[in-house]
Design an enzyme around this catalytic site. Structure first.
Site, PDB file in Angstrom:
ATOM      1  N   ASP A  41      -0.864  -5.269   0.607  1.00 37.20           N
ATOM      2  CA  ASP A  41      -0.129  -4.833  -0.572  1.00 37.20           C
ATOM      3  C   ASP A  41       1.304  -5.364  -0.590  1.00 37.20           C
ATOM      4  O   ASP A  41       1.827  -5.736  -1.637  1.00 37.20           O
ATOM      5  CB  ASP A  41      -0.104  -3.301  -0.638  1.00 37.20           C
ATOM      6  N   GLY A  42       1.935  -5.390   0.575  1.00 36.05           N
ATOM      7  CA  GLY A  42       3.306  -5.888   0.648  1.00 36.05           C
ATOM      8  C   GLY A  42       3.399  -7.347   0.250  1.00 36.05           C
ATOM      9  O   GLY A  42       4.351  -7.755  -0.434  1.00 36.05           O
ATOM     10  N   ALA A 151       1.581   2.046 -11.469  1.00 34.00           N
ATOM     11  CA  ALA A 151       1.072   1.210 -10.376  1.00 34.00           C
ATOM     12  C   ALA A 151       1.673   1.596  -9.039  1.00 34.00           C
ATOM     13  O   ALA A 151       1.039   1.452  -7.992  1.00 34.00           O
ATOM     14  CB  ALA A 151       1.338  -0.262 -10.672  1.00 34.00           C
ATOM     15  N   ASN A 157       6.089   7.295  -3.937  1.00 26.27           N
ATOM     16  CA  ASN A 157       6.052   8.482  -4.786  1.00 26.27           C
ATOM     17  C   ASN A 157       5.032   9.502  -4.283  1.00 26.27           C
ATOM     18  O   ASN A 157       5.317  10.703  -4.227  1.00 26.27           O
ATOM     19  CB  ASN A 157       5.714   8.062  -6.216  1.00 26.27           C
ATOM     20  N   LEU A 158       3.846   9.047  -3.909  1.00 25.88           N
ATOM     21  CA  LEU A 158       2.815   9.955  -3.412  1.00 25.88           C
ATOM     22  C   LEU A 158       3.236  10.562  -2.080  1.00 25.88           C
ATOM     23  O   LEU A 158       3.001  11.756  -1.821  1.00 25.88           O
ATOM     24  CB  LEU A 158       1.485   9.217  -3.276  1.00 25.88           C
TER      25      LEU A 158
END
Length: 254
Positions: A41-42, A151, A157-158
């Site tokens: 992902d990074g 996204a 955030n989670l």
């Protein structure tokens, strides 16, 4: 369809790239219709930021050769053209962060996942929150606060107990990080068109940094955050396991 290939510096991604090059012809990014990104992902986030520098950002089809790979498709070396042709597309607009520093400077950076304000010292930050020109919270005493896109709602955030946003919601998550006062405030859901401003109280005593994804600005006094509707990025996913499905599944994860 012309494809470009980008791979992270990991051994696993490099080996996967060699397998793909053995069976497919790739072109430079500027000549491609779609960019295939190999990594985690990074690395995909890095590729998307690189795409922001182009006048016409290319759609990206990521394949996981990293760790979590939440934004990535499964890696397979065969049927690549067919997979890309059948892929489901998801478009997103990045956030634009404009930060004013204690020295009087002003800098702007895009953010695909989130913009976060974080205390720099052991003392809590004191941050005022203004939405569309109206002061909604005079003073949030906290470790920090962030604004996340749909996204990015399953990232930092989670982890900060913010809500997961469906991709089609056109919402932003405003989420406190370890709030002290008001203790019970858990954040807010805001329309995607909102303009969010943060005013740092007692900035000399309680310095705060602002971070747009991975770009940090130290000692800020004021930060403005809004979606940049002039820029559109496109991610591509296998239809049987698209990003919106993954986000829905996260809401039921234990």
């Amino acid at each position: 369809m012309k494809l470009a290939l980008l791979a992270s510096e990991s051994h696993v991604a490099g080996a996967a790239a060699e397998r793909l090059r053995a069976g497919h012809k790739f072109v430079p990014v500027r000549d491609a219709d779609v960019v295939v990104a190999l990594g985690g992902d990074g690395f995909l986030l890095h590729c998307l930021h690189e795409a922001l520098q182009l006048k016409d950002p290319k759609p990206m089809f990521g394949m996981n050769r990293g760790t979590v790979g939440f934004l990535m498709n499964d890696f397979r070396s065969h049927d690549l053209l067919a997979r890309v042709a059948a892929a489901k597309q998801f478009t997103l607009n990045p956030l634009l962060m404009t930060a004013t520093t204690a020295a009087g400077g002003s800098v702007s950076f895009p953010a695909i996942n989130e913009v976060s304000l974080l205390r720099e010292t052991r003392q809590t930050a004191k941050i005022g929150i203004v939405i569309d020109g109206k002061t909604r919270m005079e003073e949030l005493i906290c470790d920090g606060v962030l604004v996340a896109t749909p996204a990015g709602s399953t990232a930092y955030n989670l982890s900060a107990n913010g809500p997961i946003l469906p991709l089609e919601s056109d919402l932003l998550a405003l989420t406190p990080i370890s709030p002290f006062r008001p203790r019970r405030w858990r954040g807010a859901l805001l329309p995607g068109a909102s303009v969010i401003e943060f005013v740092v109280r007692e900035a000399d005593k309680r310095p705060v940094s602002a971070v747009a994804d991975q770009m940090e600005v130290r000692d800020v006094t004021h930060v403005r955050v809004a979606l940049d509707r002039t820029i559109t990025l496109t991610l591509m996913f296998d239809p049987e396991y698209a990003l919106d499905d993954r986000i829905s599944l996260e809401q039921f994860a234990s």
